[in-house]
Write a protein that holds these residues in place. Structure first.
Motif, PDB file in Angstrom:
ATOM      1  N   ASP A  70      -4.217  -0.847   7.556  1.00 47.92           N
ATOM      2  CA  ASP A  70      -2.972  -0.170   7.199  1.00 47.92           C
ATOM      3  C   ASP A  70      -1.845  -0.898   7.921  1.00 47.92           C
ATOM      4  O   ASP A  70      -1.726  -0.827   9.142  1.00 47.92           O
ATOM      5  N   ARG A  81       3.500  -7.079   6.981  1.00 42.73           N
ATOM      6  CA  ARG A  81       3.329  -7.135   5.515  1.00 42.73           C
ATOM      7  C   ARG A  81       3.732  -8.519   5.000  1.00 42.73           C
ATOM      8  O   ARG A  81       3.073  -9.083   4.120  1.00 42.73           O
ATOM      9  N   THR A  88       1.367  -3.750  -0.741  1.00 42.91           N
ATOM     10  CA  THR A  88       1.088  -2.367  -0.372  1.00 42.91           C
ATOM     11  C   THR A  88       0.748  -2.326   1.115  1.00 42.91           C
ATOM     12  O   THR A  88       0.396  -3.338   1.708  1.00 42.91           O
ATOM     13  N   ASP A  89       0.871  -1.139   1.707  1.00 44.99           N
ATOM     14  CA  ASP A  89       0.516  -1.009   3.119  1.00 44.99           C
ATOM     15  C   ASP A  89      -0.981  -1.189   3.337  1.00 44.99           C
ATOM     16  O   ASP A  89      -1.415  -1.709   4.370  1.00 44.99           O
ATOM     17  N   SER A 111      -4.051  -6.834  -1.684  1.00 42.80           N
ATOM     18  CA  SER A 111      -3.419  -5.513  -1.693  1.00 42.80           C
ATOM     19  C   SER A 111      -4.295  -4.507  -2.416  1.00 42.80           C
ATOM     20  O   SER A 111      -4.795  -4.782  -3.509  1.00 42.80           O
ATOM     21  N   PHE A 113      -4.578  -0.896  -4.317  1.00 40.71           N
ATOM     22  CA  PHE A 113      -3.724   0.046  -5.030  1.00 40.71           C
ATOM     23  C   PHE A 113      -4.375   1.417  -5.174  1.00 40.71           C
ATOM     24  O   PHE A 113      -3.732   2.447  -4.956  1.00 40.71           O
ATOM     25  N   ASP A 119      -4.157   6.848  -5.659  1.00 40.97           N
ATOM     26  CA  ASP A 119      -3.173   5.782  -5.515  1.00 40.97           C
ATOM     27  C   ASP A 119      -2.704   5.767  -4.066  1.00 40.97           C
ATOM     28  O   ASP A 119      -2.052   6.708  -3.608  1.00 40.97           O
ATOM     29  N   ARG A 121      -0.451   4.309  -2.599  1.00 41.00           N
ATOM     30  CA  ARG A 121       0.999   4.284  -2.395  1.00 41.00           C
ATOM     31  C   ARG A 121       1.597   5.682  -2.359  1.00 41.00           C
ATOM     32  O   ARG A 121       2.738   5.859  -1.919  1.00 41.00           O
ATOM     33  N   THR A 122       0.843   6.677  -2.832  1.00 38.99           N
ATOM     34  CA  THR A 122       1.356   8.053  -2.817  1.00 38.99           C
ATOM     35  C   THR A 122       1.060   8.760  -1.500  1.00 38.99           C
ATOM     36  O   THR A 122       1.566   9.867  -1.270  1.00 38.99           O
ATOM     37  N   ALA A 125       3.023   7.704   4.938  1.00 36.39           N
ATOM     38  CA  ALA A 125       2.738   6.782   6.038  1.00 36.39           C
ATOM     39  C   ALA A 125       2.393   7.571   7.293  1.00 36.39           C
ATOM     40  O   ALA A 125       2.930   8.653   7.526  1.00 36.39           O
ATOM     41  N   ARG A 132      -3.993   7.553   8.212  1.00 38.50           N
ATOM     42  CA  ARG A 132      -4.128   7.295   6.773  1.00 38.50           C
ATOM     43  C   ARG A 132      -5.356   6.436   6.496  1.00 38.50           C
ATOM     44  O   ARG A 132      -6.082   6.673   5.520  1.00 38.50           O
ATOM     45  N   TRP A 154      -7.414  -3.579  -6.886  1.00 34.24           N
ATOM     46  CA  TRP A 154      -6.711  -4.443  -5.943  1.00 34.24           C
ATOM     47  C   TRP A 154      -6.002  -5.575  -6.680  1.00 34.24           C
ATOM     48  O   TRP A 154      -6.216  -5.813  -7.858  1.00 34.24           O
TER      49      TRP A 154
END
Length: 318
Positions: A70, A81, A88-89, A111, A113, A119, A121-122, A125, A132, A154
């Motif tokens: 992460d 990053r 993406t994180d 990355s 996804f 997802d 990204r939702t 953080a 996470r 990915w």
């Protein structure tokens, strides 16, 4: 005159800042690459130990050999990053050699996804630490235990095609193997094997370093943490260390390493780190530890001859 001086200072900063930024990016890439190299080495060794010994573990579940990262867990997340060149994180940190993840082409700095329908990204953080990442590891573990595979989507590069696959796991003893920055120690917490980036054993050959990892893994497999935490204690620290020493070559044998590497590790490690005349009460002297390891080697050979593998579930005497 002051305005002119200020303008010169601004122009100087404007001219030099791209170069400074490039230097910083190169430094960040080097830092990340060193961490990923250590993670890949540890993860591959851990994967070999966990899968090779799965037939003899009390608890085993499917694993794919994938270690995630992460980027938000880093102090300078934006810089890392950029260093990883991810969008993406959540990204791939390391992949164990010959694992299902490796065979599907996953590698560092891809990355992520979607994992098990979520997802990434939702997800909010983390405020601090790896909350996470722990959540995503939990999702992956649950999917593997439930279905025997985990669905992952990915992207190989920021502008590459998006790939989605079901990655099927292979049986492995439960547990994780993690590198720690700013640490010289190797330890086990009951679930994880933790190796510091400054641990001297990292300089050893793979099979000898694997012996150090096997020692810590043995603590987890033998349940030493729970036994030490019980009130009253169910085992002494010294006895737990002796058992982990003796278990090292058994685990190495099933992982495809020479079990005698455990003895070589102790003979190399002991004179510098075993304490000499000032020996810790929590451990036997390094020469005694080496003798205990050596005594297991013929037992392992006999177990392999009888069973085709070093079956410590039957033949290791506690």
């Amino acid at each position: 005159m002051r305005k002119f001086s200020a303008l010169l200072a601004f122009l100087s900063l404007a001219i030099t800042s791209p170069a400074l930024a490039d230097e910083q990016l190169d430094a960040d890439r080097e830092t990340l690459a060193l961490l990923q190299l250590a993670d890949a080495r540890l993860h591959t060794i851990g994967w070999s130990l966990a899968t090779g010994n799965a037939p003899f573990c009390d608890v085993a579940q499917p694993s794919v050999g994938l270690l995630l990262q992460d980027m938000a867990a880093f102090k300078n997340a934006d810089r890392m990053r950029a260093a990883a060149n991810v969008v993406t994180d959540i990204a791939v940190q390391a992949v164990a050699a010959e694992s299902p993840a490796a065979k599907l082409g996953l590698s560092a700095n891809m990355s992520i996804f979607v994992l098990d329908g979520v997802d990434v990204r939702t997800l909010p953080a983390p405020e601090v630490g790896y909350e996470r990442l722990a959540q995503l590891n939990g999702l992956s573990d649950a999917a593997l235990q439930r279905d025997g595979y985990v669905n992952i989507t990915w992207r190989e590069s920021p502008f590459g095609a998006v790939t989605g696959e079901s990655i099927f796991g292979v049986p492995a003893c439960t547990g994780r193997f993690e590198m720690l920055t700013n640490s010289k120690r190797a330890s086990a917490d009951g679930q994880r094997v933790l190796i510091g980036m400054e641990f001297p054993g990292l300089a050893y050959a793979d099979d000898e370093f694997a012996a150090a990892v096997a020692h810590e893994f043995a603590h987890n497999l033998l349940g030493h943490r729970a036994m030490l935490d019980a009130k009253p204690r169910q085992i002494s620290t010294r006895a737990s260390e002796r058992e982990a020493d003796r278990m090292m070559p058994w685990l190495l044998a099933n992982a495809g390493y020479d079990p005698a590497a455990a003895l070589r590790f102790m003979q190399r490690w002991g004179p510098k780190h075993g304490g000499g005349i000032f020996r810790a009460r929590s451990h036997d002297g390094w020469d005694e530890r080496a003798e205990n390891i050596a005594a297991e080697l013929p037992l392992i050979a006999a177990s392999i001859e009888r069973n085709g593998s070093a079956d410590w579930s039957k033949d290791f005497v506690r």
